[in-house]
Enzyme design. Structure first.
Site, PDB file in Angstrom:
ATOM      1  N   LYS A 126     -15.494  21.958  -0.731  1.00 47.31           N
ATOM      2  CA  LYS A 126     -15.436  20.344  -0.809  1.00 47.31           C
ATOM      3  C   LYS A 126     -14.413  19.938   0.026  1.00 47.31           C
ATOM      4  CE  LYS A 126     -17.253  16.990  -3.220  1.00 47.31           C
ATOM      5  NZ  LYS A 126     -18.831  16.852  -3.642  1.00 47.31           N
ATOM      6  N   ASP A 166     -20.833  12.677   0.161  1.00 48.65           N
ATOM      7  CA  ASP A 166     -20.548  12.536  -1.296  1.00 48.65           C
ATOM      8  C   ASP A 166     -20.042  11.035  -1.325  1.00 48.65           C
ATOM      9  OD1 ASP A 166     -19.858  14.019  -3.890  1.00 48.65           O
ATOM     10  OD2 ASP A 166     -17.900  13.042  -3.413  1.00 48.65           O
TER      11      ASP A 166
HETATM   12  P1  NDP Z   1     -21.920   6.570  -3.783  1.00 52.18           P
HETATM   13  O1  NDP Z   1     -20.649   6.430  -3.036  1.00 52.18           O
HETATM   14  O2  NDP Z   1     -23.182   6.419  -3.100  1.00 52.18           O
HETATM   15  O3  NDP Z   1     -21.914   5.870  -5.123  1.00 52.18           O
HETATM   16  C1  NDP Z   1     -21.054   6.037  -6.239  1.00 52.18           C
HETATM   17  C2  NDP Z   1     -21.334   4.843  -7.322  1.00 52.18           C
HETATM   18  O4  NDP Z   1     -20.366   5.235  -8.128  1.00 52.18           O
HETATM   19  C3  NDP Z   1     -21.209   3.437  -6.683  1.00 52.18           C
HETATM   20  O5  NDP Z   1     -22.120   2.737  -7.281  1.00 52.18           O
HETATM   21  C4  NDP Z   1     -19.662   3.145  -6.958  1.00 52.18           C
HETATM   22  O6  NDP Z   1     -19.526   1.823  -7.065  1.00 52.18           O
HETATM   23  C5  NDP Z   1     -19.593   3.832  -8.294  1.00 52.18           C
HETATM   24  N1  NDP Z   1     -18.235   4.250  -8.390  1.00 52.18           N
HETATM   25  C6  NDP Z   1     -17.358   5.126  -7.367  1.00 52.18           C
HETATM   26  N2  NDP Z   1     -16.243   5.509  -8.026  1.00 52.18           N
HETATM   27  C7  NDP Z   1     -16.118   4.573  -8.998  1.00 52.18           C
HETATM   28  C8  NDP Z   1     -15.149   4.514 -10.103  1.00 52.18           C
HETATM   29  N3  NDP Z   1     -13.879   5.070  -9.904  1.00 52.18           N
HETATM   30  N4  NDP Z   1     -15.295   3.622 -11.220  1.00 52.18           N
HETATM   31  C9  NDP Z   1     -16.531   3.241 -11.303  1.00 52.18           C
HETATM   32  N5  NDP Z   1     -17.665   3.249 -10.562  1.00 52.18           N
HETATM   33  C10 NDP Z   1     -17.304   3.907  -9.334  1.00 52.18           C
HETATM   34  O7  NDP Z   1     -21.647   8.210  -4.311  1.00 52.18           O
HETATM   35  P2  NDP Z   1     -22.846   9.247  -4.842  1.00 52.18           P
HETATM   36  O8  NDP Z   1     -24.246   8.362  -5.459  1.00 52.18           O
HETATM   37  O9  NDP Z   1     -23.342  10.078  -3.686  1.00 52.18           O
HETATM   38  O10 NDP Z   1     -22.141  10.229  -5.777  1.00 52.18           O
HETATM   39  C11 NDP Z   1     -22.136   9.718  -7.213  1.00 52.18           C
HETATM   40  C12 NDP Z   1     -21.618  11.067  -7.609  1.00 52.18           C
HETATM   41  O11 NDP Z   1     -22.625  12.074  -7.772  1.00 52.18           O
HETATM   42  C13 NDP Z   1     -20.045  11.680  -7.607  1.00 52.18           C
HETATM   43  O12 NDP Z   1     -19.684  12.312  -8.614  1.00 52.18           O
HETATM   44  C14 NDP Z   1     -20.626  12.535  -6.546  1.00 52.18           C
HETATM   45  O13 NDP Z   1     -19.779  13.793  -6.425  1.00 52.18           O
HETATM   46  C15 NDP Z   1     -21.860  13.393  -7.441  1.00 52.18           C
HETATM   47  N6  NDP Z   1     -22.994  13.984  -6.549  1.00 52.18           N
HETATM   48  C16 NDP Z   1     -23.387  13.372  -5.368  1.00 52.18           C
HETATM   49  C17 NDP Z   1     -24.360  14.184  -4.707  1.00 52.18           C
HETATM   50  C18 NDP Z   1     -25.238  13.555  -3.629  1.00 52.18           C
HETATM   51  O14 NDP Z   1     -25.951  14.164  -2.958  1.00 52.18           O
HETATM   52  N7  NDP Z   1     -24.866  12.367  -3.003  1.00 52.18           N
HETATM   53  C19 NDP Z   1     -24.659  15.547  -5.051  1.00 52.18           C
HETATM   54  C20 NDP Z   1     -23.983  15.900  -6.374  1.00 52.18           C
HETATM   55  C21 NDP Z   1     -23.337  15.261  -6.647  1.00 52.18           C
HETATM   56  P3  NDP Z   1     -19.089   0.816  -5.722  1.00 52.18           P
HETATM   57  O15 NDP Z   1     -20.826   0.481  -5.422  1.00 52.18           O
HETATM   58  O16 NDP Z   1     -18.559  -0.150  -6.308  1.00 52.18           O
HETATM   59  O17 NDP Z   1     -18.696   1.841  -4.800  1.00 52.18           O
END
Ligand code: NDP
Length: 444
Positions: A126, A166
């Site tokens: 990672k 991510d």
């Molecule tokens: P994105 O950046 O696309 O989206 C993240 C979302 O979560 C956004 O809506 C963001 O809000 C919100 N967010 C982020 N940090 C916080 C916080 N501290 N408090 C509240 N809301 C928060 O990321 P992903 O969708 O890609 O990833 C989401 C999760 O899934 C992570 O844990 C990632 O590690 C996991 N994951 C992702 C994969 C992938 O293929 N993308 C694969 C496997 C796991 P805002 O819009 O305001 O930024």
């Protein structure tokens, strides 16, 4: 004190300043106790636990870049190559101000088991940076990504370490990083996944984590005499995982009533309008406050709160530690049937335990969100073959992998007398394959 407790104590003493990493190690070790007990002598003499918690390599570097006013800015870059016993390191790059070594180590550690669970030949790693792409111009994001890759390119490659997206790293960032890698290394190879379709990306990769989550939920419910059809679904997040989880949940007959971002959350009792969310988040990169313009009858709330909404299925898809004990209590009081994690470690250990003790079908992220990395591995296969598969082909493979993961974790839990404990099942199934490879490779 047994071997597991001794190792855990040593890790806690050595890394007391890395809370997220310790949380992940504690959770994994606790659920592996029975497996470790059974093989205690062998594992202890081979130092399996001491080796599995120590990354193969941790790279930390300076990332200088020039902002639009001409000022030099500096961020910290990380790549933790955790374990390559079963394949090249594979895992995303997180760009978020909260990134530090503890967060990257926790994610890398979890990734080892997740990747193993997919059944595909990929090790765990990672990386990322405390750079915040939010509010930056495209040029600033490009400057950061190019500088980040200028250093990272020394350590990665199609057969050694293949990063992906991510939080904060989407198609735009992967594109800039790929361009810089190609330019410096002179190699056109599958060194990153999540690439654009015109330069080696795979169909379904964008949708994979969210779709995969729902394929697993469908199998989980089917095997427990239930289904998604007609169910109310609560989702947190409004990013890549959340959006495509919501899309597939809706396609499978569920009604998604909430989504959230880092400032607030929406409640739409008639079902979230996904086209609106996509326009707000994917196109305009704006806040969910905008949603009311599209659906005046919906509600917007500041802060957190989606778990207070009555639902049958809850899918945390935002970030780590976003579902706390009180949230778990509210979900149980409202009769939730299943909680399946789309994000990495979104539920605290206390929340997870409460859900499990109260009969909720709970599947941890390392199993339920593995569709993303699985499809990344399918992207690697296509890059190696220099071929592109159709959407249907990749989608079918993804579904097969997620169904396989569900049965794999359910069987592992049952084999060790913990039927229905999918946390234990996921850790056991993921761990055993990695450990067998480590034992075969000797002291390395
Ligand atoms: P994105 O950046 O696309 O989206 C993240 C979302 O979560 C956004 O809506 C963001 O809000 C919100 N967010 C982020 N940090 C916080 C916080 N501290 N408090 C509240 N809301 C928060 O990321 P992903 O969708 O890609 O990833 C989401 C999760 O899934 C992570 O844990 C990632 O590690 C996991 N994951 C992702 C994969 C992938 O293929 N993308 C694969 C496997 C796991 P805002 O819009 O305001 O930024």
């Amino acid at each position: 004190m047994n071997y597991t407790e001794k190792t855990l104590e040593a890790v806690r003493a050595k890394y007391s300043y890395q809370p997220e990493f310790l949380q992940a190690v504690s959770e994994v070790f606790e659920s592996l106790e029975k497996v470790i007990e059974k093989n205690e002598k062998l594992y202890e003499s081979e130092a399996i636990l001491e080796r599995i918690v120590e990354p193969d390599r941790q790279i930390i570097f300076r990332v200088p870049w020039v902002d639009d006013s001409g000022k030099i800015r500096v961020n910290t870059g990380y790549r933790v190559q955790f374990n390559n016993s079963i394949g090249p390191y594979k895992g995303g790059l997180r760009l978020h101000p909260s990134v530090n070594l503890s967060v990257i180590k926790f994610l890398g550690f979890e990734q080892v088991f997740k990747n193993s669970l997919t059944g595909l030949p990929i090790g765990g790693g990672k990386g990322g940076s405390d750079f915040d792409p939010k509010g930056k111009s495209d040029r600033e994001v490009m400057a950061f990504c190019q500088s980040f890759m200028t250093e990272l390119c020394k350590y990665i490659g199609a057969d050694t370490d293949v990063p992906a997206g991510d939080i904060g790293t989407g198609a735009r960032e992967i594109g800039y990083m790929f361009g810089q890698y190609k330019r410096i290394r002179g190699l056109y190879e599958g060194v990153l996944t999540g690439k654009g379709l015109s330069y080696g990306g795979s169909l379904v990769r964008t949708e994979a984590t969210g779709y995969g989550l729902l394929y697993l939920v469908r199998e989980l419910l089917k095997c427990n005499g239930s289904s998604i059809e007609g169910k109310t679904v609560v989702i947190s997040g409004a990013g890549n995982v959340a959006i495509y989880a919501a899309e597939k949940a809706t396609q499978l007959g569920g009604k998604v009533v909430t989504m959230s971002d880092s400032t607030g959350w929406i409640y739409d009792k008639d079902g979230v309008d996904l086209a609106a969310v996509k326009e707000i988040k994917e196109k305009n990169r704006a806040r969910l406050t905008e949603y009311k313009k599209y659906r005046p009858e919906s509600e917007y709330h500041e802060g957190r709160g989606v778990w207070s909404v009555k639902c049958d299925i809850a899918l945390p898809c935002a970030t780590q530690n976003e579902l706390l004990l009180d949230d778990a209590k509210a979900l149980v009081a409202n009769g939730v049937e299943a909680v399946c994690e789309g994000a990495n470690m979104p539920s605290t250990i206390e929340a997870t335990k409460y859900l499990q003790e109260n009969g909720v079908l709970f599947v941890p992220g390392k199993a339920s969100n593995a569709g993303g990395v699985a499809t990344s591995a399918l992207e690697m296969s296509q890059n190696s073959e220099r071929l592109s598969w159709t959407f249907e082909e990749v989608n079918q493979k993804l579904n097969g992998i997620m169904v396989g993961i569900y049965h794999n974790i359910a069987n592992a839990a049952e084999e060790y007398g913990m039927k229905g404990n999918f946390v234990a099942g996921a850790n056991i199934a993921g761990f055993q394959k990695v450990v067998n490879a480590m034992l075969a490779h000797g002291a390395c």
